[in-house]
Design an enzyme around this catalytic site. Structure first.
Site, short mmCIF file in Angstrom:
data_model
loop_
_atom_site.label_atom_id
_atom_site.label_comp_id
_atom_site.label_asym_id
_atom_site.label_seq_id
_atom_site.Cartn_x
_atom_site.Cartn_y
_atom_site.Cartn_z
N HIS A 131 -3.83 -4.45 0.03
CA HIS A 131 -3.34 -5.28 1.29
C HIS A 131 -3.43 -6.84 1.28
O HIS A 131 -4.61 -7.23 1.20
CB HIS A 131 -4.03 -4.87 2.51
CG HIS A 131 -3.95 -3.33 2.84
ND1 HIS A 131 -2.86 -2.90 3.68
CD2 HIS A 131 -4.42 -2.18 2.28
CE1 HIS A 131 -3.20 -1.45 3.96
NE2 HIS A 131 -3.84 -1.10 3.05
N CYS B 34 0.93 -1.20 -0.07
CA CYS B 34 0.23 0.08 -0.01
C CYS B 34 0.94 1.04 -0.18
O CYS B 34 1.55 1.59 -1.03
CB CYS B 34 -0.99 0.21 1.27
SG CYS B 34 -2.33 1.16 1.03
N GLU C 80 -2.67 -8.87 3.32
CA GLU C 80 -3.04 -9.63 4.65
C GLU C 80 -4.59 -9.30 4.96
O GLU C 80 -5.24 -9.91 5.83
CB GLU C 80 -2.18 -8.89 5.80
CG GLU C 80 -2.86 -7.43 6.11
CD GLU C 80 -2.14 -6.45 5.22
OE1 GLU C 80 -2.54 -5.14 5.40
OE2 GLU C 80 -1.51 -6.57 4.03
#
Length: 220
Positions: free
Chosen positions: A198, A90, A200
């Site tokens: 992202h 990001c 994750e």
């Protein structure tokens, strides 16, 4: 157990997540651990020397990110130049580029990124709602180990600026938000790369990205 799973079980990759005051470090670390990495969150630039890979996460403004990461600039550039995989997420991805329109728009003048992938970050225009937030489909544009097995997968984005590399070949994958923009970029040698989304927070697609990164680190 597949051969790749056996290899992951038998080997580990040491990954440093850079703690420079920005980014969801715990979430990124948990994702990397699920992907098989041995993770250390560190604010010590010397930790990069022994690591198999370095992750630069980030949430926030470009100038703040660059300033906070200032003490790590030389260590990050050195790691990239010796071939260590460096992964920006990001804002961390945007910081891999040379500059950003964000600093100009906020009257902060020229703020120089890490310049590991030459280019700039541009703000969404043309009436698009910002920030761009939500799930979008990825389209892989060229081969790179970081995107193995993820074509047409969905990833989660939250951002108002997007990367515009100087070299079109730096674009590894794209997505669409009323127009196409880079979702994954990489340098010419392939060891520095970043995702605008992202991983994750991106479910199985994101986990595959993190597994790919861990595999790249193992193969150093």
């Amino acid at each position: 157990m597949s051969a790749s799973s056996q290899r992951r079980a038998a080997e580990s990759a040491s990954v440093v997540v850079v703690d420079y005051g920005l980014g969801n470090l715990r979430s990124v670390s948990r994702g990397l651990e699920r992907a098989g990495a041995d993770v250390e969150i560190s604010d010590d630039p010397d930790a990069f020397d022994a690591a198999d890979g370095v992750v630069l996460p980030g949430v926030g403004a470009f100038r703040e990110g660059v300033e906070n990461a200032g003490p790590y600039r030389d260590a990050l550039v050195d790691a990239a130049e010796r071939g260590t995989p460096v992964f920006g997420i990001c804002l961390g991805m945007q910081m891999l580029l040379t500059s950003s329109e964000e600093s100009e728009r906020t009257g902060e003048g020229d703020v120089r990124g890490l310049d590991l992938i030459p280019g700039t970050n541009c703000r969404f225009s043309g009436g698009k709602k910002v920030p761009h937030m939500g799930w979008n489909r990825l389209s892989v544009e060229r081969d790179h180990p970081i995107v193995d097995g993820v074509d047409d997968g969905y990833a989660y984005f939250v951002h108002s600026y997007y990367a515009v590399p100087e070299d079109d070949d730096a674009v590894v994958a794209t997505t669409d938000y009323e127009g196409t923009f880079p979702a994954v970029v990489a340098n010419e040698t392939g060891n520095v790369f970043g995702t605008q989304f992202h991983p994750e927070k991106s479910g199985e697609t994101g986990l595959q990205i993190l597994r790919n990164f861990t595999d790249v680190c193992r193969e150093r």
